[in-house]
Scaffold this active site. Structure first.
Site, PDB file in Angstrom:
ATOM      1  N   HIS A  47       0.865  -1.170  -0.054  1.00  0.00           N
ATOM      2  CA  HIS A  47       0.150  -0.134   0.037  1.00  0.00           C
ATOM      3  C   HIS A  47       0.905   1.246   0.004  1.00  0.00           C
ATOM      4  O   HIS A  47       2.175   1.259   0.359  1.00  0.00           O
ATOM      5  CB  HIS A  47      -0.817   0.280   1.267  1.00  0.00           C
ATOM      6  CG  HIS A  47      -1.596  -0.938   1.373  1.00  0.00           C
ATOM      7  ND1 HIS A  47      -3.209  -1.015   1.330  1.00  0.00           N
ATOM      8  CD2 HIS A  47      -1.498  -2.557   2.034  1.00  0.00           C
ATOM      9  CE1 HIS A  47      -3.662  -2.144   1.828  1.00  0.00           C
ATOM     10  NE2 HIS A  47      -2.603  -2.992   2.206  1.00  0.00           N
ATOM     11  N   GLU A 129       2.558  -1.003   4.552  1.00  0.00           N
ATOM     12  CA  GLU A 129       2.223   0.486   3.829  1.00  0.00           C
ATOM     13  C   GLU A 129       3.515   1.053   3.806  1.00  0.00           C
ATOM     14  O   GLU A 129       4.511   0.971   4.711  1.00  0.00           O
ATOM     15  CB  GLU A 129       1.412   1.238   4.948  1.00  0.00           C
ATOM     16  CG  GLU A 129       0.065   0.752   5.336  1.00  0.00           C
ATOM     17  CD  GLU A 129      -1.048   1.254   4.381  1.00  0.00           C
ATOM     18  OE1 GLU A 129      -0.598   2.145   3.507  1.00  0.00           O
ATOM     19  OE2 GLU A 129      -2.279   0.925   4.508  1.00  0.00           O
ATOM     20  N   HIS A 165      -2.581  -2.900  -3.565  1.00  0.00           N
ATOM     21  CA  HIS A 165      -3.995  -2.776  -2.943  1.00  0.00           C
ATOM     22  C   HIS A 165      -4.721  -2.523  -4.358  1.00  0.00           C
ATOM     23  O   HIS A 165      -5.676  -2.849  -4.245  1.00  0.00           O
ATOM     24  CB  HIS A 165      -3.800  -1.544  -2.084  1.00  0.00           C
ATOM     25  CG  HIS A 165      -5.210  -1.709  -1.241  1.00  0.00           C
ATOM     26  ND1 HIS A 165      -5.555  -0.519  -0.310  1.00  0.00           N
ATOM     27  CD2 HIS A 165      -6.257  -2.556  -1.175  1.00  0.00           C
ATOM     28  CE1 HIS A 165      -6.688  -0.809   0.027  1.00  0.00           C
ATOM     29  NE2 HIS A 165      -7.184  -2.031  -0.078  1.00  0.00           N
ATOM     30  N   ASP A 175      -3.687   2.634  -4.726  1.00  0.00           N
ATOM     31  CA  ASP A 175      -2.403   2.481  -4.043  1.00  0.00           C
ATOM     32  C   ASP A 175      -1.751   1.294  -4.238  1.00  0.00           C
ATOM     33  O   ASP A 175      -2.507   0.336  -4.379  1.00  0.00           O
ATOM     34  CB  ASP A 175      -2.405   3.031  -2.535  1.00  0.00           C
ATOM     35  CG  ASP A 175      -3.361   1.959  -1.555  1.00  0.00           C
ATOM     36  OD1 ASP A 175      -4.431   1.641  -2.022  1.00  0.00           O
ATOM     37  OD2 ASP A 175      -2.734   1.512  -0.546  1.00  0.00           O
TER      38      ASP A 175
HETATM   39 ZN   LIG Z   1      -4.099   0.616   0.685  1.00  0.00          ZN
END
Ligand SMILES: [Zn+2]
Length: 206
Positions: A47, A129, A165, A175
Protein backbone atom coordinates in the site's frame (compact mmCIF):
# COMPACT_ATOMS: atom_id res chain seq x y z
CA UNK A 1 22.75 9.88 2.95
CA UNK A 2 23.40 7.98 6.15
CA UNK A 3 21.11 5.11 6.81
CA UNK A 4 19.20 5.65 10.07
CA UNK A 5 20.24 3.46 12.97
CA UNK A 6 16.76 2.01 13.29
CA UNK A 7 16.44 0.95 9.65
CA UNK A 8 17.54 -2.67 9.43
CA UNK A 9 20.70 -3.23 7.48
CA UNK A 10 19.97 -5.09 4.27
CA UNK A 11 22.14 -7.99 5.37
CA UNK A 12 20.76 -8.26 8.91
CA UNK A 13 19.27 -11.63 9.72
CA UNK A 14 15.58 -11.19 10.53
CA UNK A 15 14.60 -12.25 14.02
CA UNK A 16 11.00 -13.06 14.87
CA UNK A 17 9.41 -13.13 18.30
CA UNK A 18 6.21 -14.95 17.39
CA UNK A 19 4.64 -12.74 14.73
CA UNK A 20 6.63 -9.66 15.75
CA UNK A 21 9.77 -8.77 13.83
CA UNK A 22 12.54 -7.74 16.20
CA UNK A 23 14.10 -5.23 13.80
CA UNK A 24 10.88 -3.21 13.41
CA UNK A 25 9.77 -0.42 15.71
CA UNK A 26 6.77 -1.80 17.54
CA UNK A 27 3.66 0.32 18.08
CA UNK A 28 0.80 -2.06 18.84
CA UNK A 29 -2.57 -1.23 17.28
CA UNK A 30 -5.92 -2.27 18.76
CA UNK A 31 -7.24 -2.72 15.21
CA UNK A 32 -6.82 -6.41 14.55
CA UNK A 33 -8.56 -9.73 15.01
CA UNK A 34 -7.92 -13.44 14.68
CA UNK A 35 -7.20 -14.99 11.32
CA UNK A 36 -9.49 -17.83 10.24
CA UNK A 37 -8.38 -21.27 11.35
CA UNK A 38 -5.84 -22.82 8.99
CA UNK A 39 -5.29 -19.56 7.10
CA UNK A 40 -2.36 -19.92 4.73
CA UNK A 41 -0.59 -16.58 4.80
CA UNK A 42 0.69 -16.52 1.23
CA UNK A 43 0.11 -12.91 0.13
CA UNK A 44 1.87 -9.61 0.82
CA UNK A 45 -0.16 -6.51 0.00
CA UNK A 46 1.73 -3.30 -0.78
CA UNK A 47 0.00 0.00 0.00
CA UNK A 48 0.91 3.67 0.14
CA UNK A 49 -0.25 6.23 2.67
CA UNK A 50 0.74 9.61 4.01
CA UNK A 51 -1.13 11.94 6.33
CA UNK A 52 -1.99 14.58 5.56
CA UNK A 53 -1.67 13.27 1.99
CA UNK A 54 1.72 14.17 0.56
CA UNK A 55 3.22 15.19 3.91
CA UNK A 56 5.87 12.87 5.30
CA UNK A 57 7.22 12.25 8.77
CA UNK A 58 4.26 13.81 10.55
CA UNK A 59 3.58 10.82 12.80
CA UNK A 60 -0.08 10.95 11.74
CA UNK A 61 -0.04 7.53 10.09
CA UNK A 62 1.18 5.99 13.34
CA UNK A 63 -1.57 7.90 15.15
CA UNK A 64 -4.21 6.67 12.67
CA UNK A 65 -3.22 3.04 13.08
CA UNK A 66 -3.39 3.32 16.88
CA UNK A 67 -6.66 5.31 17.00
CA UNK A 68 -4.79 8.36 18.31
CA UNK A 69 -5.32 10.71 15.37
CA UNK A 70 -6.87 14.09 16.16
CA UNK A 71 -9.61 14.24 13.51
CA UNK A 72 -9.81 18.01 13.83
CA UNK A 73 -6.11 18.56 13.15
CA UNK A 74 -6.52 18.75 9.36
CA UNK A 75 -9.47 19.24 6.96
CA UNK A 76 -8.62 15.99 5.13
CA UNK A 77 -9.26 14.02 8.31
CA UNK A 78 -12.97 14.92 8.20
CA UNK A 79 -13.36 12.45 5.34
CA UNK A 80 -11.85 9.60 7.31
CA UNK A 81 -13.12 10.52 10.76
CA UNK A 82 -13.66 7.51 12.96
CA UNK A 83 -12.19 4.85 10.69
CA UNK A 84 -10.37 2.03 12.42
CA UNK A 85 -7.62 0.61 10.26
CA UNK A 86 -4.19 -0.90 10.63
CA UNK A 87 -1.43 -2.56 8.73
CA UNK A 88 1.16 -5.03 9.89
CA UNK A 89 3.99 -2.78 8.67
CA UNK A 90 4.71 0.81 7.67
CA UNK A 91 7.94 1.75 5.89
CA UNK A 92 8.79 5.43 6.35
CA UNK A 93 10.61 7.48 3.73
CA UNK A 94 13.93 6.84 5.51
CA UNK A 95 13.42 3.08 5.37
CA UNK A 96 12.55 2.66 9.03
CA UNK A 97 10.11 -0.21 9.50
CA UNK A 98 7.24 0.13 11.95
CA UNK A 99 5.06 -2.78 13.03
CA UNK A 100 1.53 -2.38 14.41
CA UNK A 101 0.00 -5.85 14.32
CA UNK A 102 1.33 -9.33 15.07
CA UNK A 103 1.67 -11.06 11.70
CA UNK A 104 -0.08 -14.10 13.15
CA UNK A 105 -3.14 -11.84 13.56
CA UNK A 106 -5.45 -10.27 10.99
CA UNK A 107 -4.81 -6.56 10.36
CA UNK A 108 -7.36 -4.26 8.75
CA UNK A 109 -5.73 -2.94 5.59
CA UNK A 110 -7.29 -4.53 2.50
CA UNK A 111 -11.06 -4.23 2.86
CA UNK A 112 -13.20 -5.82 0.15
CA UNK A 113 -10.65 -7.55 -2.01
CA UNK A 114 -9.80 -10.56 -4.11
CA UNK A 115 -6.56 -12.08 -5.34
CA UNK A 116 -5.25 -15.46 -6.49
CA UNK A 117 -8.84 -16.75 -6.58
CA UNK A 118 -9.64 -15.91 -2.96
CA UNK A 119 -11.46 -12.96 -1.43
CA UNK A 120 -11.22 -11.31 2.01
CA UNK A 121 -7.50 -10.75 1.58
CA UNK A 122 -7.13 -9.53 5.16
CA UNK A 123 -7.70 -13.12 6.26
CA UNK A 124 -4.47 -14.46 4.86
CA UNK A 125 -2.21 -11.59 3.86
CA UNK A 126 0.38 -9.33 5.44
CA UNK A 127 -0.05 -5.62 4.78
CA UNK A 128 2.88 -3.29 4.16
CA UNK A 129 2.25 0.43 3.88
CA UNK A 130 4.86 2.60 2.19
CA UNK A 131 4.90 6.23 3.21
CA UNK A 132 4.02 7.99 -0.01
CA UNK A 133 1.37 9.34 -2.30
CA UNK A 134 -0.33 7.67 -5.26
CA UNK A 135 1.35 8.80 -8.46
CA UNK A 136 4.58 9.89 -6.80
CA UNK A 137 7.75 7.86 -6.47
CA UNK A 138 9.27 6.12 -3.48
CA UNK A 139 12.72 6.30 -1.89
CA UNK A 140 15.58 3.88 -2.48
CA UNK A 141 15.65 3.26 1.28
CA UNK A 142 12.02 2.15 1.09
CA UNK A 143 12.72 -0.35 -1.70
CA UNK A 144 15.66 -1.71 0.29
CA UNK A 145 13.54 -2.11 3.40
CA UNK A 146 10.69 -3.63 1.40
CA UNK A 147 13.07 -6.18 -0.07
CA UNK A 148 14.54 -7.00 3.32
CA UNK A 149 11.09 -7.17 4.94
CA UNK A 150 9.71 -9.40 2.18
CA UNK A 151 12.59 -11.80 2.67
CA UNK A 152 12.06 -11.69 6.43
CA UNK A 153 8.38 -12.52 6.00
CA UNK A 154 9.24 -15.36 3.62
CA UNK A 155 11.45 -16.87 6.30
CA UNK A 156 8.41 -17.37 8.57
CA UNK A 157 5.33 -17.49 6.32
CA UNK A 158 4.57 -19.42 3.11
CA UNK A 159 4.27 -16.24 1.06
CA UNK A 160 4.16 -16.69 -2.70
CA UNK A 161 2.27 -13.63 -3.94
CA UNK A 162 2.90 -9.90 -3.69
CA UNK A 163 0.43 -7.38 -5.09
CA UNK A 164 -0.70 -3.81 -4.64
CA UNK A 165 -3.92 -2.71 -3.00
CA UNK A 166 -4.87 -1.44 -6.48
CA UNK A 167 -4.63 -5.02 -7.79
CA UNK A 168 -6.67 -6.73 -5.11
CA UNK A 169 -9.34 -3.99 -5.01
CA UNK A 170 -9.39 -2.60 -8.57
CA UNK A 171 -11.68 0.34 -9.14
CA UNK A 172 -11.87 0.99 -5.41
CA UNK A 173 -8.22 1.51 -4.50
CA UNK A 174 -5.30 2.96 -6.45
CA UNK A 175 -2.36 2.60 -4.08
CA UNK A 176 0.58 2.29 -4.24
CA UNK A 177 -0.03 3.79 -7.69
CA UNK A 178 1.97 4.31 -10.89
CA UNK A 179 4.93 5.79 -9.01
CA UNK A 180 5.72 2.40 -7.52
CA UNK A 181 8.23 0.47 -9.65
CA UNK A 182 7.18 -3.19 -9.70
CA UNK A 183 10.03 -4.11 -12.04
CA UNK A 184 12.48 -2.68 -9.55
CA UNK A 185 10.90 -4.70 -6.77
CA UNK A 186 10.94 -7.80 -8.94
CA UNK A 187 14.67 -7.35 -9.61
CA UNK A 188 15.38 -6.78 -5.91
CA UNK A 189 13.45 -9.87 -4.87
CA UNK A 190 15.20 -11.95 -7.50
CA UNK A 191 18.63 -10.71 -6.40
CA UNK A 192 18.11 -11.73 -2.78
CA UNK A 193 18.28 -15.12 -1.23
CA UNK A 194 15.65 -17.15 -3.00
CA UNK A 195 13.67 -18.17 0.07
CA UNK A 196 10.45 -17.58 -1.86
CA UNK A 197 9.39 -17.66 -5.47
CA UNK A 198 7.44 -14.45 -5.67
CA UNK A 199 4.57 -14.07 -8.06
CA UNK A 200 4.02 -10.40 -8.86
CA UNK A 201 0.98 -8.85 -10.54
CA UNK A 202 0.93 -9.46 -14.30
CA UNK A 203 2.77 -6.71 -16.21
CA UNK A 204 -0.42 -5.54 -17.94
CA UNK A 205 -1.82 -4.44 -14.59
CA UNK A 206 1.27 -2.69 -13.27
ZN1 LIG B 1 -4.13 0.61 0.58
Amino acid sequence: MTRPESAPHATATPHWNGGWLAQAKHLPSPNFGPRPARASIDLVVVHSISLPPGQYGTGAVQQLFTNQLDWDAHPYYQGIRGIEVSSHFFIARDGVIWQFVDCDARAWHAGISQWRGRDRCNDDSIGIELEGLEGLTFETAQYASLQWLSTAIAARYPVAFIAGHEHIAPGRKRDPGPGFDWQRLQALLASGQATAHWQLPPPATR
